[in-house]
Design an enzyme around this catalytic site. Structure first.
Site, PDB file in Angstrom:
ATOM      1  N   ASN A   1      40.115  28.811  52.080  1.00 52.50           N
ATOM      2  CA  ASN A   1      40.915  29.545  51.092  1.00 52.50           C
ATOM      3  C   ASN A   1      41.481  30.830  51.669  1.00 52.50           C
ATOM      4  O   ASN A   1      40.876  31.428  52.559  1.00 52.50           O
ATOM      5  CB  ASN A   1      40.043  29.978  49.897  1.00 52.50           C
ATOM      6  CG  ASN A   1      39.454  28.809  49.138  1.00 52.50           C
ATOM      7  OD1 ASN A   1      40.097  27.766  48.994  1.00 52.50           O
ATOM      8  ND2 ASN A   1      38.232  28.961  48.668  1.00 52.50           N
TER       9      ASN A   1
ATOM     10  N   ASP B   1      41.568  34.444  50.706  1.00 53.43           N
ATOM     11  CA  ASP B   1      40.830  35.293  49.770  1.00 53.43           C
ATOM     12  C   ASP B   1      41.660  36.525  49.411  1.00 53.43           C
ATOM     13  O   ASP B   1      42.076  37.288  50.299  1.00 53.43           O
ATOM     14  CB  ASP B   1      39.504  35.753  50.403  1.00 53.43           C
ATOM     15  CG  ASP B   1      38.477  34.628  50.481  1.00 53.43           C
ATOM     16  OD1 ASP B   1      38.740  33.532  49.937  1.00 53.43           O
ATOM     17  OD2 ASP B   1      37.416  34.866  51.081  1.00 53.43           O
TER      18      ASP B   1
ATOM     19  N   GLY C   1      18.858  36.210  47.847  1.00 46.06           N
ATOM     20  CA  GLY C   1      19.566  37.482  48.018  1.00 46.06           C
ATOM     21  C   GLY C   1      18.737  38.419  48.880  1.00 46.06           C
ATOM     22  O   GLY C   1      18.206  38.020  49.923  1.00 46.06           O
TER      23      GLY C   1
ATOM     24  N   ALA D   1      30.390  35.769  51.274  1.00 49.51           N
ATOM     25  CA  ALA D   1      30.141  34.937  52.465  1.00 49.51           C
ATOM     26  C   ALA D   1      28.762  35.128  53.092  1.00 49.51           C
ATOM     27  O   ALA D   1      28.490  34.559  54.153  1.00 49.51           O
ATOM     28  CB  ALA D   1      31.222  35.120  53.531  1.00 49.51           C
ATOM     29  N   ALA D   2      27.870  35.871  52.426  1.00 50.72           N
ATOM     30  CA  ALA D   2      26.501  36.000  52.964  1.00 50.72           C
ATOM     31  C   ALA D   2      25.815  34.625  52.950  1.00 50.72           C
ATOM     32  O   ALA D   2      25.185  34.222  53.932  1.00 50.72           O
ATOM     33  CB  ALA D   2      25.700  37.001  52.150  1.00 50.72           C
ATOM     34  N   GLY D   3      25.974  33.912  51.833  1.00 46.99           N
ATOM     35  CA  GLY D   3      25.378  32.572  51.742  1.00 46.99           C
ATOM     36  C   GLY D   3      26.007  31.617  52.756  1.00 46.99           C
ATOM     37  O   GLY D   3      25.321  30.765  53.340  1.00 46.99           O
ATOM     38  N   ASP D   4      27.300  31.751  52.982  1.00 46.22           N
ATOM     39  CA  ASP D   4      27.993  30.879  53.956  1.00 46.22           C
ATOM     40  C   ASP D   4      27.520  31.190  55.373  1.00 46.22           C
ATOM     41  O   ASP D   4      27.326  30.281  56.190  1.00 46.22           O
ATOM     42  CB  ASP D   4      29.506  31.078  53.867  1.00 46.22           C
ATOM     43  CG  ASP D   4      30.028  30.724  52.488  1.00 46.22           C
ATOM     44  OD1 ASP D   4      29.421  29.868  51.824  1.00 46.22           O
ATOM     45  OD2 ASP D   4      31.038  31.320  52.067  1.00 46.22           O
TER      46      ASP D   4
END
Ligand code: RIB
Length: 302
Positions: free
Chosen positions: A11, A13, A204, A232-235
């Site tokens: 995407n 952003d 988190g 984008a921390a999870g990514d």
């Protein structure tokens, strides 16, 4: 071919910094507007490549400026783009508000992502990869086809969705946050193991928890940092996890570890990478490189 194949979204952003995320019906003013490369799939592919894995990306982009922005960012990170197709739809767009405490809210217009299918060539790459990693911003049928063809399939079930048994039967490792975990297994985290053999639940700032059928739950504490932007921390976590698991499995037939020290080490490295990413704004721009991750890993764990 590549050790890690990421099948997913890309995407543009559009990021709006706000004091706090607006409540339903409320209007707030943003402190500016920036445009950058993102999308869960693209972020994860960049994270895997920057952390050291040979990585190919299967995605659909529009024939527009957004497509060029993403190709440039992915190419610069060393991601193999030979499986990225050009759609007749525009490149996906995400509107992201980032609050002063670093939390965000995201709305995605999938556009080209909604047209993604697996070509013969993509299917071959998926079959030959050590690890295939997918998320849920692309059609379910495409995720299902990638899962069925993989020797080791990691599903990041984001955004949250209810998932079929047919898809979960092919999942070797599920990565979810607490909201996504509830959508898959209900309020009790251990219920995830009735549907998949192993899961990592990200918490988190609190770190992550590893759940496997044949060992006790393992908690990996968070690494305390000053949070600027959690986008984008999870990514970053997922991409680095996949890259680290791929490095721990020597061949495609030696499936990656779903239990034991290798999985714990991979989650620790992913956790450190995610803690680094939240210290910088944006999605792809915030994804750290392998040397930086490993230097910080050594400070935290060695
Ligand atoms: O996970 C963060 C990502 O979610 C953003 O980059 C945005 O594009 C959406 O896909």
């Amino acid at each position: 071919m590549a050790d890690v194949v990421v099948v997913g979204s890309a995407n543009v952003d559009l990021v709006l910094p706000v004091q706090r995320i607006p409540r339903p019906g409320e209007t707030v003013l943003a402190g500016g507007l920036t445009r950058g490369p993102g999308g869960k799939g693209a972020n994860q592919a960049v994270a895997a490549a920057r952390s050291g894995a040979s990585t190919a990306f299967v995605a659909a982009l529009g024939a527009d400026d957004g497509g060029t922005l993403l190709r440039d960012a992915l190419g610069e990170a060393g991601v193999d783009l030979s499986l990225v197709s050009t759609s007749d739809q525009p490149t996906g767009t995400a509107i992201i508000t980032v609050a002063e405490d670093g939390e965000n809210s995201i709305v995605v217009a999938p556009s080209a992502n909604a047209t993604l299918e697996l070509s013969e060539q993509a299917l071959r790459a998926v079959r030959e990869a050590k690890i295939v990693l997918a998320q849920l911003e692309i059609p379910f049928g495409t995720v299902q086809a990638a899962a069925a063809a993989s020797s080791y399939f990691v599903l990041n079930a984001a955004p949250a969705a209810e998932l079929s048994d047919e898809l979960l039967a092919h999942v070797d490792l599920l990565v979810v946050n607490e909201t996504e975990a509830e959508a898959v297994g209900g309020p009790k985290l251990s219920a995830l193991l009735e549907r998949v053999p192993a899961a990592v639940v990200t918490l988190g700032a609190e770190g992550a928890v590893i759940l496997t059928r044949d060992a006790a739950e393992i908690r990996v504490p968070g690494v305390p940092v000053e949070v600027v932007d959690t986008t984008a921390a999870g990514d970053t976590f997922c991409g680095v996890l996949a890259a680290t698991l791929a490095a721990a499995s020597t061949t495609v037939s030696t499936t990656a570890p779903t239990t034991g020290r290798d999985l714990t080490n991979a989650v620790r490295r992913a956790n450190v990478a995610a803690s680094l990413s939240v210290q910088t704004g944006g999605a792809i721009p915030s994804v750290p490189h392998g040397e930086v991750i490993d230097a910080r890993y050594a400070e935290v764990y060695l």
